[in-house]
Motif scaffolding. Structure first.
Motif, short mmCIF file in Angstrom:
data_model
loop_
_atom_site.label_atom_id
_atom_site.label_comp_id
_atom_site.label_asym_id
_atom_site.label_seq_id
_atom_site.Cartn_x
_atom_site.Cartn_y
_atom_site.Cartn_z
N HIS A 1 0.85 -1.19 0.00
CA HIS A 1 0.00 0.00 0.00
C HIS A 1 0.88 1.23 0.00
N ALA B 1 -2.93 -4.59 -4.00
CA ALA B 1 -2.24 -3.31 -3.87
C ALA B 1 -3.27 -2.21 -3.63
N ALA B 2 -2.88 -1.22 -2.85
CA ALA B 2 -3.80 -0.12 -2.53
C ALA B 2 -3.04 1.19 -2.54
N SER B 3 -3.77 2.28 -2.78
CA SER B 3 -3.17 3.62 -2.73
C SER B 3 -4.20 4.59 -2.20
N PRO C 1 -2.00 1.42 -8.07
CA PRO C 1 -1.99 0.00 -7.69
C PRO C 1 -1.68 -0.93 -8.84
N ILE D 1 -8.01 0.14 -4.71
CA ILE D 1 -7.51 -1.20 -4.40
C ILE D 1 -7.57 -2.04 -5.67
#
Length: 413
Positions: free
Chosen positions: A328, A348-350, A335, A359
């Motif tokens: 993250h 994956a996240a942002s 992501p 996500i």
């Protein structure tokens, strides 16, 4: 009593000090045995250090805030005096073990090391010894200041035969002894009596259950009898010391009473943001309960927790980035690019941006999640999928629980 024997007080058979300040009359008894020539010079004037601690007890919450310990998190203060039979000398890996076994959202760990450790080995060596622990979030207090405020703030103390541990017991904190050289102490001393009373930490058993038991089973006043010798005149040490000093100078003492000032709020101790965490998630309906341990100290343990590795993209250890199941980052991190750069990553996240984070699950459509904690939301999604449940069945609104904190996360495709 160190420093109160004949070898320290007499020169050519003559008493050197004009006054010998004691904190309690029991020390006068032991002084009479060790150096009878010094008894007439003894003055019971209490403990000015402990008086300042007592004057600061009502500011506990402010000290916890200054140390960066939020409400609901238990603060464990690890104290080590100096020498090979101290806690650090006997169990140099204990600090890292505590951090590896105590969930990061439920506990904070601070360390107060005797100044002789810092000055004898040097700051570089101390930090080198504790490098992994510092990366795992250890609050390393400076050599001189901060330990008294940390004692006021602490929920439990793990220590040895040093004065900081004894002060902790005098403040009625739950105590566990990580080391205690009984043979090195005068068996008639209060510290020796304390060592026979306080429970020992068993390094061959898991640490968290022992710590939790020490807190749960602690009864107020448990150490009152042995720690009563901390001071015979609580709150009066400054006045008694000033009277004695003016007597020695043959001057009239000022009329105004001396001030016993409370402790300053400590500066933020040395620490680091914890950017890689071993994470277990238990989904209970629409609630995800997360339990996290710092990977810097927990990842390579034989008894490492089950779960997955969630890593912030700010992590500087490339191994932890490559091993991560969940990555993250901030608003600028895409992501999709993260998944492409790290083939071992599954989620994956942002973000967040305007309260929402992005996500991406590998080989699945993107998600949007309204939350201020993209890393927690990504870990919850990963655990949901790892349990064999389809992404389409993910609760639209979930509660993310870490320690005593609860956050709401709203997912949309």
């Amino acid at each position: 009593m160190f420093g109160l024997s004949a070898e320290w007080l007499l020169a050519d058979g003559r008493l050197v000090p004009s006054s010998i300040v004691l904190s309690h009359p029991e020390q006068r008894v032991r002084l009479a045995r060790a150096c009878p020539e010094a008894v007439d010079a003894a003055v019971v004037a209490g403990d000015p250090c402990f008086d300042r601690i007592l004057a600061s007890l009502s500011h506990r919450r402010a000290y916890r805030a200054a140390l960066g310990v939020p409400d609901g998190r238990r603060l464990v203060l690890v104290s080590s005096t100096w020498g090979p039979r101290s806690l650090l000398g006997r169990a140099p890996g204990l600090v890292a073990r505590l951090l590896a076994e105590l969930p990061a959202d439920e506990y904070a760990v601070a360390a107060a090391l005797h100044p002789n450790i810092w000055h004898g080995h040097g700051p570089w060596q101390v930090r080198a010894w504790l490098a992994d622990a510092l990366r795992a979030g250890l609050l390393l207090l400076p050599p001189r200041d901060g330990w008294r405020a940390a004692l006021v703030a602490a929920d439990a103390v793990v220590g040895d035969h040093g004065s900081v541990t004894f002060y902790g017991a005098a403040l009625d904190r739950p105590v566990l002894l990580g080391a205690f050289p009984h043979d090195d102490l005068d068996p008639d001393s209060p510290v020796a009596a304390f060592g026979r009373t306080a429970p020992a930490l068993d390094a061959d058993r898991p640490l968290r259950p022992q710590l939790d038991r020490a807190v749960a089973e602690h009864t107020p006043g448990r150490y009152a009898e042995v720690t009563a010798s901390t001071t015979a005149v609580p709150g009066r040490s400054a006045a008694l010391l000033r009277t004695e000093m003016y007597r020695l100078m043959a001057l009239d003492e000022p009329a105004a009473p001396p001030v016993v000032r409370r402790l300053d709020e400590p500066g933020r101790p040395e620490s680091a943001d914890v950017t890689a965490l071993l994470t277990e998630v238990a989904w209970r309906g629409a609630t995800a309960v997360l339990r996290r341990l710092p990977a810097a100290v927990a990842l390579d343990r034989a008894d490492a927790a089950k779960g997955h590795l969630a890593t912030d993209l700010r992590e500087t250890d490339e191994r932890l980035l490559k091993l991560a199941d969940v990555l993250h980052g901030g608003p600028a991190d895409d992501p999709a690019d993260v998944l492409a750069a790290f083939p071992g990553c599954h989620v994956a996240a942002s973000g967040p941006v305007d309260g929402a984070c992005r996500i991406r699950v590998r080989d699945a459509p993107p998600l949007t999640c309204r939350t201020d904690a993209p890393g927690l939301a990504a870990s919850a999604v990963y655990a949901w999928l790892a349990a064999g449940r389809p992404l389409a069945a993910l609760p639209k609104t979930a509660v993310l629980v870490t320690g005593t904190e609860r956050r709401t996360a709203t997912f949309t495709c």
